[in-house]
Scaffold this active site. Structure first.
Site, PDB file in Angstrom:
ATOM      1  N   LYS A 106      55.602   8.591  34.635  1.00  0.00           N
ATOM      2  CA  LYS A 106      54.528   9.226  33.760  1.00  0.00           C
ATOM      3  C   LYS A 106      55.232  10.403  32.886  1.00  0.00           C
ATOM      4  O   LYS A 106      56.221  11.059  33.388  1.00  0.00           O
ATOM      5  CB  LYS A 106      53.492   9.720  34.625  1.00  0.00           C
ATOM      6  CG  LYS A 106      51.952   9.916  33.973  1.00  0.00           C
ATOM      7  CD  LYS A 106      51.139   8.509  34.108  1.00  0.00           C
ATOM      8  CE  LYS A 106      49.951   8.745  33.504  1.00  0.00           C
ATOM      9  NZ  LYS A 106      49.187   7.445  33.603  1.00  0.00           N
TER      10      LYS A 106
HETATM   11  P1  NAD Z   1      40.947   9.664  26.351  1.00  0.00           P
HETATM   12  O1  NAD Z   1      41.694  11.084  25.809  1.00  0.00           O
HETATM   13  O2  NAD Z   1      40.540   8.638  25.444  1.00  0.00           O
HETATM   14  O3  NAD Z   1      39.559  10.440  26.984  1.00  0.00           O
HETATM   15  C1  NAD Z   1      39.356  11.453  27.653  1.00  0.00           C
HETATM   16  C2  NAD Z   1      37.885  11.619  27.825  1.00  0.00           C
HETATM   17  O4  NAD Z   1      37.700  12.695  28.939  1.00  0.00           O
HETATM   18  C3  NAD Z   1      37.184  12.199  26.614  1.00  0.00           C
HETATM   19  O5  NAD Z   1      36.059  11.672  26.517  1.00  0.00           O
HETATM   20  C4  NAD Z   1      36.997  13.533  26.902  1.00  0.00           C
HETATM   21  O6  NAD Z   1      35.974  14.459  26.077  1.00  0.00           O
HETATM   22  C5  NAD Z   1      36.802  13.769  28.206  1.00  0.00           C
HETATM   23  N1  NAD Z   1      37.085  14.928  29.068  1.00  0.00           N
HETATM   24  C6  NAD Z   1      38.105  15.742  28.838  1.00  0.00           C
HETATM   25  N2  NAD Z   1      38.008  16.965  29.297  1.00  0.00           N
HETATM   26  C7  NAD Z   1      36.965  16.896  29.961  1.00  0.00           C
HETATM   27  C8  NAD Z   1      36.176  17.822  30.768  1.00  0.00           C
HETATM   28  N3  NAD Z   1      36.824  19.171  31.049  1.00  0.00           N
HETATM   29  N4  NAD Z   1      34.937  17.469  31.263  1.00  0.00           N
HETATM   30  C9  NAD Z   1      34.394  16.351  31.027  1.00  0.00           C
HETATM   31  N5  NAD Z   1      35.238  15.322  30.103  1.00  0.00           N
HETATM   32  C10 NAD Z   1      36.353  15.500  29.720  1.00  0.00           C
HETATM   33  O7  NAD Z   1      41.629   9.342  27.698  1.00  0.00           O
HETATM   34  P2  NAD Z   1      41.507   8.178  28.625  1.00  0.00           P
HETATM   35  O8  NAD Z   1      42.750   7.177  28.126  1.00  0.00           O
HETATM   36  O9  NAD Z   1      40.305   7.422  28.238  1.00  0.00           O
HETATM   37  O10 NAD Z   1      41.790   8.615  29.989  1.00  0.00           O
HETATM   38  C11 NAD Z   1      40.901   9.040  30.917  1.00  0.00           C
HETATM   39  C12 NAD Z   1      41.326   8.915  32.312  1.00  0.00           C
HETATM   40  O11 NAD Z   1      41.783   7.558  32.505  1.00  0.00           O
HETATM   41  C13 NAD Z   1      42.652   9.777  32.656  1.00  0.00           C
HETATM   42  O12 NAD Z   1      42.665  10.176  33.968  1.00  0.00           O
HETATM   43  C14 NAD Z   1      43.704   8.551  32.560  1.00  0.00           C
HETATM   44  O13 NAD Z   1      44.760   9.261  33.181  1.00  0.00           O
HETATM   45  C15 NAD Z   1      43.033   7.643  33.182  1.00  0.00           C
HETATM   46  N6  NAD Z   1      43.671   6.189  32.736  1.00  0.00           N
HETATM   47  C16 NAD Z   1      43.713   6.011  31.412  1.00  0.00           C
HETATM   48  C17 NAD Z   1      44.477   4.609  30.987  1.00  0.00           C
HETATM   49  C18 NAD Z   1      44.561   4.169  29.817  1.00  0.00           C
HETATM   50  O14 NAD Z   1      45.162   2.984  29.391  1.00  0.00           O
HETATM   51  N7  NAD Z   1      44.266   4.952  28.757  1.00  0.00           N
HETATM   52  C19 NAD Z   1      44.865   3.706  32.291  1.00  0.00           C
HETATM   53  C20 NAD Z   1      44.811   4.179  33.424  1.00  0.00           C
HETATM   54  C21 NAD Z   1      44.097   5.301  33.718  1.00  0.00           C
END
Ligand code: NAD
Length: 436
Positions: A121
């Site tokens: 990561k």
């Molecule tokens: P993203 O940046 O697309 O979206 C993040 C979301 O979280 C946004 O809606 C943002 O407003 C919200 N957020 C941020 N801070 C916040 C807070 N303090 N309170 C409430 N909401 C808040 O990110 P993503 O890619 O959707 O990732 C989200 C989660 O999923 C992370 O934990 C990431 O590690 C995990 N994840 C992502 C992927 C991927 O393919 N993108 C894969 C596996 C896991």
């Protein structure tokens, strides 16, 4: 198990800073899974630390003419099963402790899904929304250049995560390609996954994590006799993962009754249209202000009555402070590490199932693997093919976790998932031996 390197974490993130250390959580989870299968101590020690911790500080010229120094990380946890693999996160809270935990979780995800990747990561501690587009591009390109040969198409393969996206991956790929000899340039596209379709991305990668969340939820629903159609869901985070999860759930007849993000929280017991909300978030950057729902205090989000609670934002969101408010039947960990250890115990005691992140959000890395395969053979699969293969891969992993949970007579699905991943890694270690 303790982590001698945690002092590197800034105050406020380490246990002493009053917040939950994510890496301490990851180690405690590892220990529980290892206990279940009597994993030898040598392997516990090896797997409890990343192989490489790379920190780069690099300067970037800002539009006002000044230079700003950024700190970036790439943590390579394990390459036992294949090249290091995992996303890059752009967020002000990114630190060593967090990235180490996230890297280790990638190792377990690949092992669970039987894909030939290891775990890694990365990230940069900054707020991407505070920069102009051209500044952001320079940050991503300079980070890629600073990482240099620490990444590579058969060595370590980044992908998007919180705060980064397909465009970031295209910049990383282009920077890496342009730092590579001319004869090799066409072969290095797969140095990153999660690219746009036009630059070598896979159909279905943009929604893959959310799609995987729903496949795992369907598997659970089938197992326990729960009907998704007509059920209600609350989603924290409406970005890549939360947005796709909401839209796909809606297509399956589940009502999205509450959504929260960094800007606020909204609710509608009759259902929030996830497609309209997606358009709103694209235009406004947050769910706040969405006109077709009621605004609520973000603290009240957790007590909204819904069958399915999907944390899809940050880690350490479900804690002892709010766990008593949760009334769901199941918590589906679309985010990484959203539930603290104590909160998970409280949920389990109240009969609320927890579907663990290392299984539930593995759809992203599975389709990243498909993208890598397509780049390697210069092919493009169609979306139905990608979705079909993703479902097969995840359901096979879900079946294996369910079976091992029964075999080991263990309550926690997370413990069973860890035991399965660790058992697979143990077999490989035993056959390969530990060099020299
Ligand atoms: P993203 O940046 O697309 O979206 C993040 C979301 O979280 C946004 O809606 C943002 O407003 C919200 N957020 C941020 N801070 C916040 C807070 N303090 N309170 C409430 N909401 C808040 O990110 P993503 O890619 O959707 O990732 C989200 C989660 O999923 C992370 O934990 C990431 O590690 C995990 N994840 C992502 C992927 C991927 O393919 N993108 C894969 C596996 C896991």
């Amino acid at each position: 198990m303790t982590d001698p390197f945690i002092p590197n974490s800034p105050a406020g993130r380490s246990p002493g800073g009053g917040h939950t250390s994510l890496f301490a959580t990851a180690l405690a989870q590892l220990e529980r899974g290892a206990d279940l299968i009597d994993l030898p101590n040598d392997l516990r020690s090896i797997l409890s630390q990343p192989k490489n911790e790379i920190i780069v500080n690099f300067p970037v010229k800002m539009n006002d003419g000044s230079y700003r120094v950024f700190r970036g990380y790439r943590i390579q946890h394990s390459n036992l099963l294949g090249p290091y693999k995992g996303g890059v996160r752009f967020h002000p809270m990114v630190d060593l402790d967090e990235v180490k935990a996230l890297a280790s979780w990638m190792t377990w995800k690949s092992a669970l899904c039987e894909i030939p990747f290891g775990g890694a990561k990365g990230g940069i501690s900054f707020d991407p929304s505070g920069l102009e587009a051209d500044e952001l591009e320079r940050v991503v390109r300079r980070f890629t250049h600073a990482l240099g040969s620490n990444i590579g198409p058969d060595h370590d393969i980044p992908a998007p995560d919180l705060g980064s996206n397909a465009q970031s991956m295209v910049w990383m790929m282009d920077t890496y390609a342009n730092s590579t000899g001319a004869a090799e340039r066409q072969n290095v596209k797969r140095v990153v996954t999660g690219k746009t379709l036009e630059t070598g991305g896979s159909p279905g990668r943009d929604k893959a994590t959310g799609q995987g969340v729903v496949f795992c939820l369907q598997h659970w629903a089938d197992e326990v006799g729960f009907d998704l159609s007509g059920a209600s869901a609350s989603i924290q985070g409406f970005g890549n993962v939360g947005g796709a999860t909401g839209r796909i759930l809606q297509v399956h007849g589940t009502k999205v009754v509450a959504v929260a993000d960094h800007g606020g929280a909204i609710t509608d017991e009759d259902g929030i249209d996830a497609f309209d909300l997606t358009d709103w978030v694209h235009q406004n950057g947050t769910v706040a202000g969405f006109p077709d729902a009621m605004w609520i205090d973000p603290d009240d989000f957790w007590s909204i009555q819904s069958d399915i609670l999907v944390p899809a934002a940050l880690e350490n969101q479900i804690t002892v402070d709010n766990v008593a408010q949760i009334q769901a039947r199941v918590v589906v960990e679309a985010a990484n590490g959203p539930t603290t250890l104590e909160a998970e115990t409280a949920l389990t005691q109240r009969g609320i199932d927890v579907l663990p992140d290392i299984l539930v959000n593995a759809g992203g890395v599975v389709v990243s693997y498909f993208e890598w395969l397509q780049n390697r053979s210069a092919e493009q699969w169609d979306l139905d093919d990608v979705d079909h293969r993703l479902r097969e891969t995840l359901w096979r992993a879900c079946d294996a976790v369910v079976n091992l949970r029964e075999e080991l007579e263990v309550e926690s699905r997370r413990d069973a998932a860890y035991a399965l991943a660790l058992r697979r890694l143990q077999v490989v270690y035993e056959q390969r031996g530990i060099f020299p």
